[in-house]
Scaffold this motif. Structure first.
Motif, mmCIF file in Angstrom:
data_model
loop_
_atom_site.group_PDB
_atom_site.id
_atom_site.type_symbol
_atom_site.label_atom_id
_atom_site.label_comp_id
_atom_site.label_asym_id
_atom_site.label_seq_id
_atom_site.Cartn_x
_atom_site.Cartn_y
_atom_site.Cartn_z
ATOM 1 N N ASP A 36 105.898 40.916 70.872
ATOM 2 C CA ASP A 36 107.228 40.991 71.473
ATOM 3 C C ASP A 36 107.906 39.625 71.447
ATOM 4 O OD1 ASP A 36 109.280 42.423 72.600
ATOM 5 O OD2 ASP A 36 108.632 42.009 74.656
ATOM 6 N N GLU A 37 107.686 38.877 70.401
ATOM 7 C CA GLU A 37 108.253 37.540 70.284
ATOM 8 C C GLU A 37 109.484 37.633 69.395
ATOM 9 O OE1 GLU A 37 108.061 33.596 71.499
ATOM 10 O OE2 GLU A 37 106.715 35.204 72.031
ATOM 11 N N SER A 43 111.609 36.505 74.332
ATOM 12 C CA SER A 43 111.210 37.898 74.193
ATOM 13 C C SER A 43 112.447 38.752 73.935
ATOM 14 C CB SER A 43 110.492 38.373 75.459
ATOM 15 O OG SER A 43 111.415 38.457 76.527
ATOM 16 N N ASN A 44 112.208 39.963 73.473
ATOM 17 C CA ASN A 44 113.312 40.872 73.174
ATOM 18 C C ASN A 44 114.124 41.190 74.423
ATOM 19 O OD1 ASN A 44 112.712 40.966 70.490
ATOM 20 N ND2 ASN A 44 111.509 42.852 70.630
ATOM 21 N N LYS A 45 113.458 41.271 75.573
ATOM 22 C CA LYS A 45 114.167 41.580 76.817
ATOM 23 C C LYS A 45 115.096 40.437 77.194
ATOM 24 C CE LYS A 45 113.383 43.148 81.513
ATOM 25 N NZ LYS A 45 112.414 43.494 82.535
ATOM 26 N N GLU A 46 114.636 39.196 77.042
ATOM 27 C CA GLU A 46 115.485 38.046 77.359
ATOM 28 C C GLU A 46 116.668 37.961 76.410
ATOM 29 O OE1 GLU A 46 112.586 35.006 77.003
ATOM 30 O OE2 GLU A 46 112.087 35.016 79.145
ATOM 31 N N ALA A 48 118.082 40.530 74.908
ATOM 32 C CA ALA A 48 118.995 41.616 75.258
ATOM 33 C C ALA A 48 119.833 41.256 76.477
ATOM 34 C CB ALA A 48 118.205 42.898 75.508
ATOM 35 N N GLU A 49 119.207 40.613 77.474
ATOM 36 C CA GLU A 49 119.952 40.200 78.663
ATOM 37 C C GLU A 49 120.994 39.137 78.333
ATOM 38 O OE1 GLU A 49 116.941 38.931 81.371
ATOM 39 O OE2 GLU A 49 116.321 40.976 81.879
ATOM 40 N N GLN A 52 123.869 40.884 76.570
ATOM 41 C CA GLN A 52 124.673 41.652 77.529
ATOM 42 C C GLN A 52 125.567 40.737 78.342
ATOM 43 O OE1 GLN A 52 124.815 44.981 77.635
ATOM 44 N NE2 GLN A 52 126.446 44.770 79.117
#
Length: 110
Positions: A36-37, A43-46, A48-49, A52
């Motif tokens: 997930d790097e 990371s993908n979540k960071e 995406a945030e 956004q």
């Protein structure tokens, strides 16, 4: 006739070879499952945030201009000023009601 047949056979062989080679990848180019790097060690979540947040900020800055462009030109009553002259050009202020038109000399609905 023989050269045409040779060209057809050669093109079929090359297309089969290309399709076989396209399906193969080196181990370096394949994605590792569970990895997930993302970009720059995030990371993908960071990511995406962050995206956004950027989109929300851009939407808040340009929201008014988009609303202005999407709005309908207001209606003018008979006798009201419907246009404005800017040198050789005429800019529209509003639309005249049905059955009337904007007079380009007086710049009013008649």
């Amino acid at each position: 006739m023989e050269t045409v047949r040779t060209v057809v056979y050669l093109s079929v062989c090359l297309s089969v070879l290309a399709s076989l080679c396209q399906g193969q990848r080196s181990a370096e180019n394949q994605l590792i499952p569970g990895h997930d790097e993302g970009l720059m060690g995030l990371s993908n979540k960071e990511l995406a945030e962050a995206l956004q947040g950027f989109l929300d900020e851009a939407d808040s800055r340009t929201g008014l201009s988009v609303e202005k462009k999407a709005s309908v030109i207001p209606r003018c009553d008979v006798g009201e000023r419907c246009a404005m002259k800017h040198g050789p050009r005429i800019g529209r202020l509003c639309d005249c009601l049905r059955g009337t038109a904007c007079n380009t000399f007086f710049l009013r609905c008649y």
